[in-house]
Motif scaffolding. Structure first.
Motif, PDB file in Angstrom:
ATOM      1  N   TRP A   1       0.537   4.168  -2.577  1.00 46.82           N
ATOM      2  CA  TRP A   1       0.080   5.474  -2.398  1.00 46.82           C
ATOM      3  C   TRP A   1       0.968   6.647  -2.397  1.00 46.82           C
ATOM      4  O   TRP A   1       0.403   7.648  -2.854  1.00 46.82           O
ATOM      5  CB  TRP A   1      -0.605   5.534  -1.019  1.00 46.82           C
ATOM      6  CG  TRP A   1      -1.476   6.380  -0.537  1.00 46.82           C
ATOM      7  CD1 TRP A   1      -1.173   7.412   0.216  1.00 46.82           C
ATOM      8  CD2 TRP A   1      -2.735   6.749  -0.909  1.00 46.82           C
ATOM      9  NE1 TRP A   1      -2.254   8.269   0.368  1.00 46.82           N
ATOM     10  CE2 TRP A   1      -3.212   7.934  -0.375  1.00 46.82           C
ATOM     11  CE3 TRP A   1      -3.611   6.043  -1.864  1.00 46.82           C
ATOM     12  CZ2 TRP A   1      -4.556   8.494  -0.674  1.00 46.82           C
ATOM     13  CZ3 TRP A   1      -5.031   6.528  -2.008  1.00 46.82           C
ATOM     14  CH2 TRP A   1      -5.306   7.430  -1.283  1.00 46.82           C
TER      15      TRP A   1
ATOM     16  N   PHE B   1       0.672  -1.102  -0.057  1.00 39.71           N
ATOM     17  CA  PHE B   1       0.053  -0.027  -0.025  1.00 39.71           C
ATOM     18  C   PHE B   1       0.746   1.348   0.153  1.00 39.71           C
ATOM     19  O   PHE B   1       0.770   2.204  -0.827  1.00 39.71           O
ATOM     20  CB  PHE B   1      -0.820   0.082   1.201  1.00 39.71           C
ATOM     21  CG  PHE B   1      -1.523   1.244   1.562  1.00 39.71           C
ATOM     22  CD1 PHE B   1      -2.346   2.039   0.762  1.00 39.71           C
ATOM     23  CD2 PHE B   1      -0.936   2.169   2.666  1.00 39.71           C
ATOM     24  CE1 PHE B   1      -3.017   2.916   0.933  1.00 39.71           C
ATOM     25  CE2 PHE B   1      -1.413   3.486   2.841  1.00 39.71           C
ATOM     26  CZ  PHE B   1      -2.480   3.960   2.180  1.00 39.71           C
TER      27      PHE B   1
ATOM     28  N   TYR C   1      -8.080   1.949   1.855  1.00 39.72           N
ATOM     29  CA  TYR C   1      -7.583   3.277   2.386  1.00 39.72           C
ATOM     30  C   TYR C   1      -8.521   4.627   2.041  1.00 39.72           C
ATOM     31  O   TYR C   1      -8.928   5.477   2.833  1.00 39.72           O
ATOM     32  CB  TYR C   1      -6.235   3.796   2.016  1.00 39.72           C
ATOM     33  CG  TYR C   1      -6.052   4.905   2.693  1.00 39.72           C
ATOM     34  CD1 TYR C   1      -5.540   4.950   4.089  1.00 39.72           C
ATOM     35  CD2 TYR C   1      -5.321   6.039   2.257  1.00 39.72           C
ATOM     36  CE1 TYR C   1      -5.005   5.941   4.944  1.00 39.72           C
ATOM     37  CE2 TYR C   1      -4.998   7.224   2.887  1.00 39.72           C
ATOM     38  CZ  TYR C   1      -4.731   7.216   4.169  1.00 39.72           C
ATOM     39  OH  TYR C   1      -4.468   8.344   4.620  1.00 39.72           O
TER      40      TYR C   1
ATOM     41  N   ALA D   1      -5.791  -2.655  -1.370  1.00 37.31           N
ATOM     42  CA  ALA D   1      -5.298  -1.864  -0.011  1.00 37.31           C
ATOM     43  C   ALA D   1      -5.515  -0.448  -0.478  1.00 37.31           C
ATOM     44  O   ALA D   1      -5.856   0.366   0.894  1.00 37.31           O
ATOM     45  CB  ALA D   1      -3.906  -2.177   0.282  1.00 37.31           C
ATOM     46  N   SER D   2      -5.352   0.154  -1.447  1.00 37.71           N
ATOM     47  CA  SER D   2      -5.607   1.341  -1.679  1.00 37.71           C
ATOM     48  C   SER D   2      -7.112   1.849  -1.524  1.00 37.71           C
ATOM     49  O   SER D   2      -7.559   3.074  -1.031  1.00 37.71           O
ATOM     50  CB  SER D   2      -4.915   1.798  -2.976  1.00 37.71           C
ATOM     51  OG  SER D   2      -5.401   1.379  -4.287  1.00 37.71           O
TER      52      SER D   2
END
Length: 310
Positions: free
Chosen positions: A251, A247, A270, A266-267
Motif C-alpha cells: 500500500w 499489506f 482495505y 489485503a489491499s
C-alpha cells in the motif's frame, strides 16, 4: 476374652495423612496450569474474542453505531469483486516469491556469517538492521529511490548505459519491485534463524567430513543443508504466512496500482474499508483467514513430515 483393636470407622475415609498427601498432590498438579492462566486470558481477550466478533460482523452491514444482519450477502459481494481474481493471483505470487528468496538468501547469508570472517559480528548487524526499520519508512524510501526520472536506482543504471523502467508505474514490474523490497527488509530475520540452526550443528560432523577429505561443498551439501532443515521449516512457514497477509509495504509503494495490477487480497479489503463498506471488508478478512489457513495447514503438515523423516 480377647480385645480387638478397632479399625477406622466405616465412612471415615482415608487416614488424615493420606488425605493431606492427596490434597498436596492436587495442588502440585494444578500449579503449572495456574502459571498458564495470565497468558490464556490475554490470548482469549486479544485473539479469540475479536475473531468470534469478526465472524459475526462479517454477517452484518454495520457502522460504529448500529448493525443489520444480512447473512452471507457480504461474502457473495466480496467474491463478486472484479479484481479479486487478480488480487488472489498476486497474493500467491507475492507469497511464493518472497518466501522462496528469503529461504535461499537467508541460507547463503547464514553460511557466510557463521564462517571465519573478521567482520562477522558487524556484518550480522548490517544484515539484520532492515528488520528493525519501520515498514512504512522502507516503503516511502524505496518509492523515492525507484522513481523513473529522479530515483537513484535509474540514475545508477544510466551511468552504465541502461535505461531503467518505471519500476512502480509499470504493470509488469510494480509487484515484483515491491516483492524485492520485502525480501531486502525481511531476509535479516531469515538469516538470524539460519545462523542459530547452523550453529546448533555439532562440529564433529564437519570434522568427520574433513577427515574423509570432503570439500566445502560436501560440508554444505551433506551436513549444513540437511541438518539446518528445522531452520528452513521455520523460515518457509513464517515467510509464507507473512507474504499472504502482506499489506503495508504494497500500500505504501503502489496502493495496488497501476490500476489493479499489484492489488492483493489485503489491499482489496482495505479499499472496501476506505469506501465505508465495513461489513464487506470484515467478510474479506474472514475469507483471507480461511485462505491462509487452507494453504498453510497442508504446507505445515508436508514440511513437518519431511522434518521427521530428515
Amino acid at each position: 476374652m480377647t480385645q480387638q483393636h478397632a479399625g477406622p470407622r466405616a465412612g471415615s475415609g482415608a487416614p488424615p495423612g493420606h488425605r493431606h498427601a492427596r490434597s498436596s498432590a492436587r495442588r502440585r498438579s494444578a500449579y503449572p496450569y495456574a502459571l498458564y492462566a495470565p497468558a490464556a486470558l490475554v490470548y482469549v481477550v486479544i485473539f479469540l474474542v475479536p475473531t468470534a466478533m469478526a465472524f459475526y460482523f462479517a454477517l452484518t452491514r454495520w457502522t460504529l453505531f448500529d448493525s443489520e444482519f444480512v447473512g452471507l450477502q457480504n461474502f457473495r459481494d466480496f467474491l463478486a469483486e472484479q479484481n479479486l481474481r487478480i488480487g488472489f493471483q498476486n497474493t500467491i505470487f507475492y507469497a511464493v516469491l518472497t518466501s522462496g528468496l528469503k529461504v535461499v538468501l537467508g541460507l547463503l547469508l547464514g553460511v557466510l556469517l557463521t564462517s571465519k570472517l573478521r567482520l562477522r559480528g558487524f556484518l550480522r548487524s548490517v544484515v539484520f538492521f532492515p528488520v528493525l526499520v519501520s515498514t512504512v519508512a522502507v516503503g516511502i524510501t524505496f518509492s523515492a529511490l525507484l522513481r523513473p526520472d529522479t530515483g537513484l536506482v535509474n540514475k545508477a543504471l544510466a551511468l552504465v548505459g541502461v535505461s531503467g523502467p518505471d519500476w512502480l508505474g509499470d504493470a509488469g514490474t510494480a509487484l515484483l519491485s515491491v516483492a524485492l523490497v520485502d525480501v531486502w527488509k525481511g531476509v535479516g530475520l531469515a538469516t538470524v534463524i539460519y545462523i542459530a540452526g547452523i550453529m546448533s550443528i555439532p562440529t564433529e560432523f564437519y570434522q568427520a567430513v574433513a577427515v574423509d577429505g570432503g570439500s566445502a561443498w560436501h560440508r554444505f551439501r551433506h551436513i549444513t543443508l540437511p541438518l539446518s532443515w528445522p531452520a528452513t521449516y521455520s523460515v518457509i512457514i513464517l515467510s509464507f504466512i507473512g507474504g499472504l497477509r502482506s499489506f503495508d509495504l504494497i500500500w505504501t509503494m503502489t496502493r495496488g496500482g497501476p490500476g489493479f495490477t499489484s492489488d492483493t487480497i489485503a489491499s482489496i479489503i482495505y479499499k472496501q474499508y476506505q469506501a465505508g463498506f465495513f461489513g464487506l471488508s470484515t467478510a474479506g478478512n474472514v475469507l483471507l483467514f480461511v485462505v491462509v489457513t487452507a494453504l498453510v495447514l497442508p504446507l505445515n503438515y508436508f514440511l513437518g513430515k519431511r522434518q521427521v523423516a530428515a
